[in-house]
Design an enzyme around this catalytic site. Structure first.
Site, mmCIF file in Angstrom:
data_model
loop_
_atom_site.group_PDB
_atom_site.id
_atom_site.type_symbol
_atom_site.label_atom_id
_atom_site.label_comp_id
_atom_site.label_asym_id
_atom_site.label_seq_id
_atom_site.Cartn_x
_atom_site.Cartn_y
_atom_site.Cartn_z
ATOM 1 N N TYR A 1 39.329 -11.598 -18.109
ATOM 2 C CA TYR A 1 40.368 -10.572 -18.079
ATOM 3 C C TYR A 1 41.382 -10.838 -16.968
ATOM 4 O O TYR A 1 41.020 -11.070 -15.816
ATOM 5 C CB TYR A 1 39.761 -9.172 -17.867
ATOM 6 C CG TYR A 1 40.825 -8.129 -17.633
ATOM 7 C CD1 TYR A 1 41.632 -7.685 -18.666
ATOM 8 C CD2 TYR A 1 41.069 -7.626 -16.351
ATOM 9 C CE1 TYR A 1 42.643 -6.767 -18.448
ATOM 10 C CE2 TYR A 1 42.071 -6.709 -16.115
ATOM 11 C CZ TYR A 1 42.857 -6.277 -17.174
ATOM 12 O OH TYR A 1 43.864 -5.377 -16.953
ATOM 13 N N HIS B 1 55.837 -4.728 -13.932
ATOM 14 C CA HIS B 1 55.156 -3.595 -13.315
ATOM 15 C C HIS B 1 55.936 -2.997 -12.138
ATOM 16 O O HIS B 1 55.515 -1.989 -11.568
ATOM 17 C CB HIS B 1 53.769 -4.019 -12.830
ATOM 18 C CG HIS B 1 52.753 -4.168 -13.921
ATOM 19 N ND1 HIS B 1 53.009 -4.852 -15.092
ATOM 20 C CD2 HIS B 1 51.465 -3.723 -14.035
ATOM 21 C CE1 HIS B 1 51.938 -4.815 -15.864
ATOM 22 N NE2 HIS B 1 50.990 -4.143 -15.258
ATOM 23 N N ASN C 1 46.728 -5.153 -8.415
ATOM 24 C CA ASN C 1 45.547 -4.289 -8.478
ATOM 25 C C ASN C 1 45.071 -4.007 -7.061
ATOM 26 O O ASN C 1 44.908 -4.929 -6.260
ATOM 27 C CB ASN C 1 44.437 -4.993 -9.244
ATOM 28 C CG ASN C 1 44.186 -4.386 -10.613
ATOM 29 O OD1 ASN C 1 43.262 -4.787 -11.295
ATOM 30 N ND2 ASN C 1 44.986 -3.442 -11.034
ATOM 31 N N TYR D 1 41.682 37.183 14.887
ATOM 32 C CA TYR D 1 41.017 35.967 14.412
ATOM 33 C C TYR D 1 41.794 34.696 14.750
ATOM 34 O O TYR D 1 41.205 33.647 14.998
ATOM 35 C CB TYR D 1 40.834 36.019 12.895
ATOM 36 C CG TYR D 1 39.758 36.949 12.403
ATOM 37 C CD1 TYR D 1 39.000 37.723 13.282
ATOM 38 C CD2 TYR D 1 39.492 37.055 11.044
ATOM 39 C CE1 TYR D 1 38.022 38.571 12.818
ATOM 40 C CE2 TYR D 1 38.508 37.895 10.564
ATOM 41 C CZ TYR D 1 37.772 38.658 11.460
ATOM 42 O OH TYR D 1 36.803 39.496 10.982
ATOM 43 N N ARG E 1 40.566 34.238 18.277
ATOM 44 C CA ARG E 1 39.114 34.274 18.474
ATOM 45 C C ARG E 1 38.392 33.214 17.646
ATOM 46 O O ARG E 1 37.330 32.717 18.033
ATOM 47 C CB ARG E 1 38.604 35.668 18.103
ATOM 48 C CG ARG E 1 37.168 35.893 18.452
ATOM 49 C CD ARG E 1 36.675 37.323 18.330
ATOM 50 N NE ARG E 1 37.493 38.251 17.598
ATOM 51 C CZ ARG E 1 37.048 39.066 16.634
ATOM 52 N NH1 ARG E 1 35.770 39.008 16.272
ATOM 53 N NH2 ARG E 1 37.850 39.930 16.038
ATOM 54 N N PHE F 1 39.471 -0.670 -8.369
ATOM 55 C CA PHE F 1 40.849 -0.234 -8.119
ATOM 56 C C PHE F 1 41.021 1.271 -8.249
ATOM 57 O O PHE F 1 42.071 1.814 -7.902
ATOM 58 C CB PHE F 1 41.794 -0.907 -9.122
ATOM 59 C CG PHE F 1 41.315 -0.765 -10.552
ATOM 60 C CD1 PHE F 1 41.348 0.457 -11.208
ATOM 61 C CD2 PHE F 1 40.799 -1.851 -11.231
ATOM 62 C CE1 PHE F 1 40.885 0.611 -12.500
ATOM 63 C CE2 PHE F 1 40.336 -1.720 -12.543
ATOM 64 C CZ PHE F 1 40.382 -0.478 -13.179
ATOM 65 N N GLU G 1 43.295 2.971 -20.152
ATOM 66 C CA GLU G 1 43.155 3.575 -18.825
ATOM 67 C C GLU G 1 43.239 5.093 -18.999
ATOM 68 O O GLU G 1 44.284 5.717 -18.812
ATOM 69 C CB GLU G 1 44.228 3.011 -17.894
ATOM 70 C CG GLU G 1 44.043 1.510 -17.713
ATOM 71 C CD GLU G 1 45.242 0.784 -17.135
ATOM 72 O OE1 GLU G 1 46.186 1.466 -16.693
ATOM 73 O OE2 GLU G 1 45.239 -0.456 -17.136
#
Length: 505
Positions: free
Chosen positions: A58, A88, A200, A282, A285, A331, A415
């Site tokens: 792959y 990409h 990746n 608060y 405190r 990834f 994906e």
């Protein structure tokens, strides 16, 4: 502490504080001999594996994502990797801060130095060349799903390696090819798998997380100090910070916070003064419990991020000594997405409780004038800075909504569950930007309130802060242009080194 002049990538594990020193000291990066051997060993193995070409691998001899079943001819393997980076490079939006870009380069070089990615030594060396010469690729803040890693921003980051895209050099946007020519560098001729190894990975998420972590820990110190100053201004009580209270609920952050406040307030005449009130609201405190819980959250985020930045997060992973090339899911940004969302919620709480302290200081309680000004009515004093703080606290509640709850299917269903960790990471900077202003506003109010307690003195630590702060930002006698005072306070904070040593060691 001696400055780091040079750091050998691959010589040690990275930590956020080591990275902070590398950045602060302007250290030059080299590639360790051990890293060179590991990288070359893995590349040699992958070359042999590719030459054999008996079984599809792959991303090496196949297409990517849902195209994983498309076989690629040996003659096209280089083109495949270059096409991957070009196609990409889809990050969009606002250019990423230069510090984040440098961190991305450092973290990717470190990940590749482990010798499980199949890249060339010269590819990693060129990444370091970019870092050392401040040749910073133009990367944008949107476009990553956080799986398969940070594809889009990492593609933009590495376009200049092959002479494409843009970089910033000496403050000017320059074409990648022109920058290479300027330094006498040739475009990298990518080999099989290299484009995928570069794209990746979780380095965009991690780099944003490291920067947020550095800023976040600094803000923790700021809010401890300014919270202690507000306690003094409000004539608050020290008992909630006593050691015995923390001992019977021993969360580490709570114990630390109580100890830090006792140290900051040691020697204060104001805190020792007999009080008419039995207890505080608060927001005063419960500081040990709230600030302490934030520290515990930050500590958890730090641990997860340290694991991540010292991991191999590209795919497939190459194991030369085991004769394996394994396609997996390292990834995937889920570990980061969850803790970044956690960090956002935690940091938001620092602003949430800070704004409540600011509000208490302007109510006209415990001998303080309304809105912290001598003549309220004629003067509005510190009325509206609290509005500004409240607005930013509200905005941070929106940013604190967890991005990791979402997922959108991509790559034609291959994906089908993504982390959205990049969104979790980038919105941390928006939370932190607001927190810096909220911290500045608390400092302004606390300093004003302490001056109304004169002639009593606070502790030596706080009096030193007051002295230094008042050199730049004066006591407000009557209404002024508050925008100017806020801006001056922010400039002062940017250049003032606030360090509170842990009294427990």
């Amino acid at each position: 502490m001696e400055k780091i002049k040079e750091y050998a990538v691959g010589s040690s594990l990275l930590t956020y504080d080591l990275i902070e020193r590398i950045l602060k000291d302007g250290a030059r990066l080299t590639l360790s001999e051990e890293a060179i051997e590991k990288i070359q060993h893995c590349r040699d193995f992958l070359d042999t594996k590719t030459d054999e070409n008996t079984v599809p691998i792959y991303g090496v001899t196949t297409g990517f994502g849902s195209l994983c079943n498309r076989h690629i001819a040996p003659a096209d393997l280089v083109t495949l990797q270059e096409n991957l980076i070009k196609s990409h490079s889809c990050s969009v939006g606002t250019p990423v801060d230069s510090t984040v870009v440098k961190l991305m380069l450092l973290l990717k070089a470190h990940a590749l130095s482990m010798g499980f990615s199949g890249v060339q030594v010269e590819t990693v060396q060129r990444i370091l060349d970019f870092y050392n010469n401040d040749v910073l690729p133009v990367v944008f803040d949107r476009g990553s799903l956080g799986a398969s890693g940070d594809l889009a921003p990492l593609a933009n980051l590495f376009l200049p390696l092959i002479g494409e895209g843009y970089v910033m050099v000496d403050g000017k946007k320059t074409k990648g090819r022109d920058a290479l020519d300027r330094f006498g560098w040739k475009p990298i001729k990518l080999k099989s798998k290299e484009g995928l190894a570069l794209l990746n990975g979780t380095q965009f998420m991690s780099a944003n997380g490291i920067k947020a972590l550095i800023d976040g820990w600094h803000l923790v110190n700021c809010f401890d100090l300014f919270g202690a100053m507000s306690l003094e201004a409000f004539d608050g009580r020290i008992e909630p910070f006593w050691e015995c209270i923390q001992r019977v609920r021993p969360h580490q952050g709570q114990i630390e916070t109580g100890a830090v406040f006792r140290k900051i307030l040691e020697g204060s005449e104001i805190i020792k003064k007999e009080k008419e009130h039995v207890q505080d609201p608060y927001s005063f405190r419960c500081i040990p419990q709230v600030h302490g819980a934030v520290k515990d959250a930050m500590r958890h985020v730090t641990e997860v991020l340290h694991i991540e930045i010292n991991s191999v997060t590209d795919n497939p992973t190459v194991f030369p000594d085991e004769d394996l090339v394994v396609s997996g899911g390292n990834f995937h940004g889920e570990p980061l997405a969850l803790v970044f969302d956690y960090m956002g919620v935690a940091l938001h709480e620092l602003g949430n409780i800070s704004e409540r302290r600011v509000a208490q200081l302007i109510f006209g309680l415990r001998g303080l004038p309304e809105f912290l000004v001598a003549k309220p009515g004629l003067n509005s004093g510190f009325m509206i800075p609290q509005y500004a703080a409240a607005s930013m606290v509200s905005q941070n509640k929106m940013y604190a909504w967890p991005a990791s709850c979402d997922s959108i299917v991509s790559s034609n269903g291959q994906e089908d569950l993504v982390s959205m960790g990049a969104n979790s990471a980038t919105k941390l900077h928006k939370i932190i930007s607001n927190l810096k202003y909220i911290a500045g506003i608390e400092l302004m109010n606390a300093a004003q309130g302490i001056d109304f307690r004169r002639p009593l003195k606070s502790s030596p630590i706080i009096e030193k802060i007051m002295e230094d702060y008042r050199k730049e930002i004066p006591f407000v006698e009557e209404d002024v242009v508050m925008e100017d005072y806020i801006a001056k306070t922010m400039d002062w904070l940017e250049n003032y080194d606030i360090v509170i040593e842990d009294p427990e060691g």
